[in-house]
Write a protein that holds these residues in place. Structure first.
Motif, short mmCIF file in Angstrom:
data_model
loop_
_atom_site.label_atom_id
_atom_site.label_comp_id
_atom_site.label_asym_id
_atom_site.label_seq_id
_atom_site.Cartn_x
_atom_site.Cartn_y
_atom_site.Cartn_z
N CYS A 1 0.86 -1.18 0.00
CA CYS A 1 0.00 0.00 0.00
C CYS A 1 0.90 1.23 0.00
N LEU A 2 0.59 2.18 -0.85
CA LEU A 2 1.46 3.33 -1.00
C LEU A 2 1.09 4.49 -0.09
N ILE A 3 -0.14 4.52 0.40
CA ILE A 3 -0.66 5.72 1.04
C ILE A 3 -1.02 5.46 2.49
N SER A 4 -0.68 6.41 3.36
CA SER A 4 -1.01 6.30 4.78
C SER A 4 -1.36 7.67 5.34
N PRO A 5 -2.33 7.73 6.26
CA PRO A 5 -2.59 9.01 6.94
C PRO A 5 -1.48 9.32 7.93
N GLY A 6 -1.32 10.60 8.23
CA GLY A 6 -0.44 11.04 9.31
C GLY A 6 -1.32 11.65 10.39
N LYS A 7 -1.10 12.92 10.71
CA LYS A 7 -1.99 13.63 11.63
C LYS A 7 -3.17 14.17 10.83
N PHE A 8 -4.40 13.96 11.35
CA PHE A 8 -5.56 14.27 10.53
C PHE A 8 -6.81 14.49 11.39
N GLU A 9 -7.83 15.06 10.74
CA GLU A 9 -9.20 15.06 11.24
C GLU A 9 -10.10 14.64 10.08
N ALA A 10 -10.96 13.66 10.33
CA ALA A 10 -11.86 13.16 9.29
C ALA A 10 -13.30 13.26 9.79
N ARG A 11 -14.22 13.70 8.91
CA ARG A 11 -15.61 13.93 9.28
C ARG A 11 -16.52 13.28 8.24
N LEU A 12 -17.44 12.48 8.71
CA LEU A 12 -18.41 11.83 7.83
C LEU A 12 -19.81 12.12 8.36
N ASP A 13 -20.69 12.56 7.48
CA ASP A 13 -22.09 12.79 7.85
C ASP A 13 -22.98 12.02 6.89
N ILE A 14 -23.91 11.23 7.43
CA ILE A 14 -24.85 10.45 6.62
C ILE A 14 -26.27 10.82 7.04
N ARG A 15 -27.06 11.26 6.07
CA ARG A 15 -28.46 11.61 6.33
C ARG A 15 -29.35 10.41 5.98
N LYS A 16 -30.45 10.29 6.68
CA LYS A 16 -31.33 9.14 6.47
C LYS A 16 -31.99 9.14 5.09
N ASP A 17 -31.97 10.31 4.39
CA ASP A 17 -32.50 10.34 3.03
C ASP A 17 -31.45 9.95 1.99
N GLY A 18 -30.26 9.55 2.46
CA GLY A 18 -29.21 9.07 1.55
C GLY A 18 -28.15 10.08 1.20
N ARG A 19 -28.31 11.33 1.63
CA ARG A 19 -27.25 12.31 1.39
C ARG A 19 -26.08 12.06 2.33
N PHE A 20 -24.88 12.43 1.88
CA PHE A 20 -23.70 12.28 2.74
C PHE A 20 -22.69 13.36 2.42
N SER A 21 -21.79 13.59 3.36
CA SER A 21 -20.63 14.45 3.13
C SER A 21 -19.44 13.84 3.86
N TYR A 22 -18.27 14.04 3.27
CA TYR A 22 -17.04 13.52 3.88
C TYR A 22 -15.95 14.57 3.75
N GLY A 23 -15.17 14.73 4.81
CA GLY A 23 -14.05 15.66 4.79
C GLY A 23 -12.83 15.08 5.47
N TYR A 24 -11.67 15.39 4.94
CA TYR A 24 -10.39 14.96 5.53
C TYR A 24 -9.44 16.14 5.46
N THR A 25 -8.90 16.51 6.60
CA THR A 25 -7.93 17.59 6.67
C THR A 25 -6.69 17.10 7.41
N GLY A 26 -5.53 17.26 6.81
CA GLY A 26 -4.31 16.84 7.50
C GLY A 26 -3.28 16.26 6.56
N GLU A 27 -2.54 15.28 7.06
CA GLU A 27 -1.39 14.73 6.35
C GLU A 27 -1.74 13.44 5.62
N VAL A 28 -1.18 13.32 4.43
CA VAL A 28 -1.22 12.08 3.67
C VAL A 28 0.21 11.76 3.26
N TYR A 29 0.65 10.56 3.62
CA TYR A 29 2.00 10.13 3.26
C TYR A 29 1.95 9.15 2.09
#
Length: 300
Positions: A24-52
């Motif tokens: 595997c080539l990719i690994s997280p470092g220091k990060f914050e990840a946010r996932l939101d799932i709505r019951k009607d099927g909508r979603f959002s995802y965010g990742y802020t921080g390091e990727v190695y």
């Protein structure tokens, strides 16, 4: 008798390179990840921080070293009397050593060409031995939807800001990289026929199980240390005290919020009340022992 130390080192180098290509080539470092799932099927995802992209960094380093001018150096010869005291080599032994070395150079050149072609295919046409490879990857990410910011900091480290939203009428994984067939997922959402969504976050799991990409890196580190020691002698001069290069450790927080029914999760404390509905939180560090998972029922 001669001891083929150089051959052992070369074999270790080839094995390490092959491991890198399959790792595997990719690994997280220091990060914050946010996932939101709505019951009607909508979603959002965010990742802020390091990727190695450690594999990329090491491939470039090994490619640069492989381009150096190789010269034949005779290996010691030893008495075959049980004590293995060093003795002068005969002309025939030196000739055999040189022929073996030349044959090994031809095999290595052929293998290097094959590996370079495979590595370029793995990276979507980018040459991993190029000093510009990381910036080319960064440019590719910047063109993809969701990547708001990608800054290359050197040594395989990228500082990123990613955010995307949509509907869960398809599976979702992060990260994906255009033209790269084997980018490992930090997080994946899979739809089931009963309307539930399963979240798995292998990239945020324990580093020692290989799921987050660090298991193969650890194997590479051990192999690389062995290779260097074979080249430098048993004392391993020039290495750190433990003879191992340093690797990033994922450290951060993954938060899932939802107004849908939570069917299952493996957090320590379970769902908590949140303005968005319910909240699940996983702390990711070297002490965590489980890969974050959850099952959420949407629709209906």
């Amino acid at each position: 008798m001669t001891l083929p130390i150089r051959r052992l080192a070369t074999a270790a180098a080839v094995a390490a390179f092959s491991l890198l290509l399959s790792a595997c080539l990719i690994s997280p470092g220091k990060f914050e990840a946010r996932l939101d799932i709505r019951k009607d099927g909508r979603f959002s995802y965010g990742y802020t921080g390091e990727v190695y992209m450690l594999g990329l960094s090491k491939l470039a380093e090994m490619g640069a070293k492989a381009d150096g001018d190789a010269k034949f150096e005779p290996q010691p010869c030893y008495k075959d009397d049980g004590d293995y005291e060093e003795r002068p080599c005969t002309k025939d032994e030196l000739a055999t050593q040189k022929q073996d070395w030349e044959d090994e150079q031809k095999r290595a050149a052929s293998k290097k060409k094959e590996d370079a072609e495979f590595a370029r295919a793995m990276l979507g046409g980018i040459d991993p031995a190029s000093p510009k490879a990381a910036e080319e990857l960064a440019d590719r990410l910047r063109r993809q939807a969701g990547w708001k910011s990608v800054v290359y900091k050197g040594d395989g480290l990228f500082e990123v800001d990613f955010a995307i939203s949509g509907r869960l009428d398809h599976d979702f994984a992060f990260p994906t990289i255009e033209k790269m067939p084997m980018a490992n997922s930090f997080i994946a959402l899979n739809r089931r026929t009963d309307g539930s969504i399963r979240m798995d976050a292998p990239g945020f799991g324990p580093g020692n199980n290989g799921a987050g990409g660090m298991g193969n890196f650890a194997q590479l580190a051990a192999m690389g240390a062995a290779m260097d020691k074979a080249k430098q002698g048993k004392d391993g001069e020039g290495k750190d005290d433990d003879g191992m290069p340093k690797f990033p450790v994922p450290e951060g927080k993954l938060v899932l919020t939802t107004d849908a029914q939570i069917l299952a999760n493996n957090t320590d404390e379970g769902p908590k009340a949140d303005p968005a509905g319910q909240r699940l939180e996983w702390i990711v560090n070297p002490r965590n022992t489980a890969t974050p998972t959850a099952l959420v029922k949407v629709g209906g």
